[in-house]
Design a protein around this motif. Sequence first.
Motif, PDB file in Angstrom:
ATOM      1  N   THR A  50       0.845  -1.214   0.000  1.00  0.00           N
ATOM      2  CA  THR A  50       0.000   0.000   0.000  1.00  0.00           C
ATOM      3  C   THR A  50       0.872   1.252   0.000  1.00  0.00           C
ATOM      4  O   THR A  50       0.592   2.226  -0.710  1.00  0.00           O
ATOM      5  N   LEU A  51       1.951   1.225   0.780  1.00  0.00           N
ATOM      6  CA  LEU A  51       2.864   2.373   0.835  1.00  0.00           C
ATOM      7  C   LEU A  51       3.504   2.625  -0.531  1.00  0.00           C
ATOM      8  O   LEU A  51       3.567   3.768  -1.001  1.00  0.00           O
ATOM      9  N   PHE A  52       3.975   1.558  -1.182  1.00  0.00           N
ATOM     10  CA  PHE A  52       4.540   1.702  -2.526  1.00  0.00           C
ATOM     11  C   PHE A  52       3.510   2.329  -3.482  1.00  0.00           C
ATOM     12  O   PHE A  52       3.823   3.215  -4.268  1.00  0.00           O
ATOM     13  N   ARG A  53       2.287   1.824  -3.404  1.00  0.00           N
ATOM     14  CA  ARG A  53       1.244   2.301  -4.325  1.00  0.00           C
ATOM     15  C   ARG A  53       0.882   3.760  -4.062  1.00  0.00           C
ATOM     16  O   ARG A  53       0.540   4.496  -4.990  1.00  0.00           O
ATOM     17  N   MET A  54       0.975   4.202  -2.821  1.00  0.00           N
ATOM     18  CA  MET A  54       0.716   5.624  -2.520  1.00  0.00           C
ATOM     19  C   MET A  54       1.848   6.498  -3.055  1.00  0.00           C
ATOM     20  O   MET A  54       1.613   7.600  -3.556  1.00  0.00           O
ATOM     21  N   ILE A  55       3.082   6.024  -2.960  1.00  0.00           N
ATOM     22  CA  ILE A  55       4.220   6.808  -3.473  1.00  0.00           C
ATOM     23  C   ILE A  55       4.120   6.982  -4.991  1.00  0.00           C
ATOM     24  O   ILE A  55       4.415   8.043  -5.534  1.00  0.00           O
ATOM     25  N   THR A  56       3.654   5.928  -5.677  1.00  0.00           N
ATOM     26  CA  THR A  56       3.555   5.997  -7.138  1.00  0.00           C
ATOM     27  C   THR A  56       2.256   6.644  -7.606  1.00  0.00           C
ATOM     28  O   THR A  56       2.044   6.822  -8.813  1.00  0.00           O
TER      29      THR A  56
ATOM     30  N   GLN B 255      -0.353  13.679   3.525  1.00  0.00           N
ATOM     31  CA  GLN B 255       0.156  13.988   2.186  1.00  0.00           C
ATOM     32  C   GLN B 255       1.381  13.145   1.860  1.00  0.00           C
ATOM     33  O   GLN B 255       2.254  12.935   2.704  1.00  0.00           O
ATOM     34  N   VAL B 256       1.426  12.660   0.624  1.00  0.00           N
ATOM     35  CA  VAL B 256       2.621  12.019   0.074  1.00  0.00           C
ATOM     36  C   VAL B 256       3.154  12.954  -0.995  1.00  0.00           C
ATOM     37  O   VAL B 256       2.471  13.216  -1.995  1.00  0.00           O
ATOM     38  N   SER B 257       4.358  13.504  -0.799  1.00  0.00           N
ATOM     39  CA  SER B 257       4.895  14.456  -1.786  1.00  0.00           C
ATOM     40  C   SER B 257       6.205  13.941  -2.367  1.00  0.00           C
ATOM     41  O   SER B 257       7.048  13.395  -1.647  1.00  0.00           O
ATOM     42  N   VAL B 258       6.335  14.094  -3.678  1.00  0.00           N
ATOM     43  CA  VAL B 258       7.531  13.693  -4.414  1.00  0.00           C
ATOM     44  C   VAL B 258       8.095  14.940  -5.080  1.00  0.00           C
ATOM     45  O   VAL B 258       7.360  15.695  -5.739  1.00  0.00           O
ATOM     46  N   ASP B 259       9.402  15.192  -4.923  1.00  0.00           N
ATOM     47  CA  ASP B 259      10.024  16.375  -5.520  1.00  0.00           C
ATOM     48  C   ASP B 259       9.801  16.410  -7.035  1.00  0.00           C
ATOM     49  O   ASP B 259       9.815  15.361  -7.706  1.00  0.00           O
ATOM     50  N   ARG B 260       9.629  17.620  -7.561  1.00  0.00           N
ATOM     51  CA  ARG B 260       9.410  17.803  -8.991  1.00  0.00           C
ATOM     52  C   ARG B 260      10.571  17.220  -9.806  1.00  0.00           C
ATOM     53  O   ARG B 260      11.735  17.401  -9.471  1.00  0.00           O
ATOM     54  N   GLY B 261      10.239  16.513 -10.869  1.00  0.00           N
ATOM     55  CA  GLY B 261      11.250  15.987 -11.780  1.00  0.00           C
ATOM     56  C   GLY B 261      11.873  14.662 -11.360  1.00  0.00           C
ATOM     57  O   GLY B 261      12.669  14.086 -12.109  1.00  0.00           O
ATOM     58  N   VAL B 262      11.515  14.166 -10.179  1.00  0.00           N
ATOM     59  CA  VAL B 262      12.091  12.905  -9.707  1.00  0.00           C
ATOM     60  C   VAL B 262      11.449  11.734 -10.446  1.00  0.00           C
ATOM     61  O   VAL B 262      10.222  11.644 -10.546  1.00  0.00           O
ATOM     62  N   THR B 263      12.273  10.848 -10.999  1.00  0.00           N
ATOM     63  CA  THR B 263      11.747   9.670 -11.698  1.00  0.00           C
ATOM     64  C   THR B 263      11.732   8.478 -10.748  1.00  0.00           C
ATOM     65  O   THR B 263      12.657   8.277  -9.953  1.00  0.00           O
ATOM     66  N   ILE B 264      10.674   7.683 -10.833  1.00  0.00           N
ATOM     67  CA  ILE B 264      10.485   6.531  -9.950  1.00  0.00           C
ATOM     68  C   ILE B 264      10.303   5.283 -10.794  1.00  0.00           C
ATOM     69  O   ILE B 264       9.509   5.267 -11.745  1.00  0.00           O
TER      70      ILE B 264
END
Length: 540
Positions: free
Chosen positions: A42-48, A57-66
């Motif tokens: 579930t955690l992986f799926r929230m990050i993606t 909130q789950v926040s990912v820096d702009r431009g970061v590729t996963i």
Amino acid sequence: MIRLENIGKQNGKQIVFIEASAALQRGEKIGLVGPNGAGKTTLFRMITGQELPDEGQVSVDRGVTIGYFSQDVGDMTGRSAVVEVMDGVGPVSTLAAEMAELEAAMADPDRADEMDEIVTRYGEVQGRYDELDGYALDGRAREVLDGLGFSQSMMDGDVGALSGGWKMRVALAKILLMRPDIMLLDEPSNHLDIESLIWLESFLKGFDGAVLMTSHDREFMNRIVTKIIEIDGGALTSYSGDYEFYRGQRAIAEVQQQAQFERQQAMLAKEVAFIERFKARASHAAQVQSRVKKLDKIERVEPPKRQQTVRFEFQPAPRSGEDVATVKGVHKRYGERAIYEGFDFQVRRRERWCIMGVNGAGKSTLLKLIAGASEPDAGTVSRGPSVKMGYFAQHSMEVLDGERSVLQSLEDNFPQAGQAPLRALAGCFGFTGDDVEKKCRVLSGGEKARLVMAQMLFDPPNFLVLDEPTNHLDIATKQMLVEALQRYEGAMLFVSHDRHFLAALSNRVLELTPEGPHLYGGGYSEYVERTGQEAPGLRS
């Protein structure tokens, strides 16, 4: 790079996260741990972004590729492994697929009248492919696939023809070739042999991006991660260090919290006793009132959340004779390929043999021959007259009756045992409460493996033949099995890619090589010390 801030998440009636927070920084290698069902996927799926938190909130820096590797690989039919792996990098794979089609068309005499157009188009596609550095990418894709155990023919063959385990490797190779800023790896060590595992360790240690991964292989985890994030009871707790350090720190924290809890409970009991004793006396009314207020303000210390640990005790197995299994002059071929030619081998009482060898060396074949699941072309295989064998193979899980429940399966095998000991047995192997009523058809791979293991070990054999017994087991169940087998007094013959399992249980090593078998006195740790390598396929 990634921040999880006060996230809350509920799946149906299950609360997965409560105000949980954690962060993943650039270049960190993090192991994600927690009991089955705690919420790792579930955690992986929230990050993606495949799922959203209910709160926080789950926040990912702009431009970061996963890049996300999961156990659900989907259908890959119709393309070669190399093209499929390059697909994750962008348009190069489309061009490679078109080049392959055009090459087939150029070799097709029925399309001779189209040849000018085909050749022209091939030149255009090849030029673009070259501009995008496609040939270098093809080489890198093959290097990754080679590291994961693929032969050249498998690399160029249709992925659809591969087994599920090999498709998993293709999906993993796709993420590795992509080299994103962050790799999310959900059980990347599943389905890998020991050589591929060690290659993947080296790759991930040299990878300069961040990694967040789960793994049931503690040795693999120890060698890669420098931080652990634990999911337990809806919370996320971070520990600096590898998996062994985390286990030690968690044990210390549990002891400290238990001591704090007990001290506070003793203090509270004294206060409550004073209040009860003097509450009816007017002369002590002020003191009683003061202590009641004090109790209301005290922040309660919770007892530590202990992860459930199971323990399985073997009933004493009947003693076998000294000669448990004897292989004499055995020949075995599959088509044109000779696996054994005049092979001799013997297992004696209390010996624990681990079988080492590269893919195709004949490890599983030997186990099948000794278990009676396969016959030699020539020569003899015999077991001692007092030998009672238990055989665990991957196909064992396929013969479970899908319509029977876990408890019914155990009752079918042991009709005289009674429900109480069978429920206790099921509990040892992770089937607690209503889990025993689950139908076999809905069980996961890990649950099926645990059920088959429980059936095999309840009425103990004195000779265990185990083919990759830990493949679907989580770390806690593996550890329970290792501890149980360390107390087991019978003979063992097994194949495993789990180095912790190999080192903890073997006292003999049989290495199968093209030059012939090599026997080593001492277990896997001594074998590594003597050969200088952790697996036969790593030696030059």
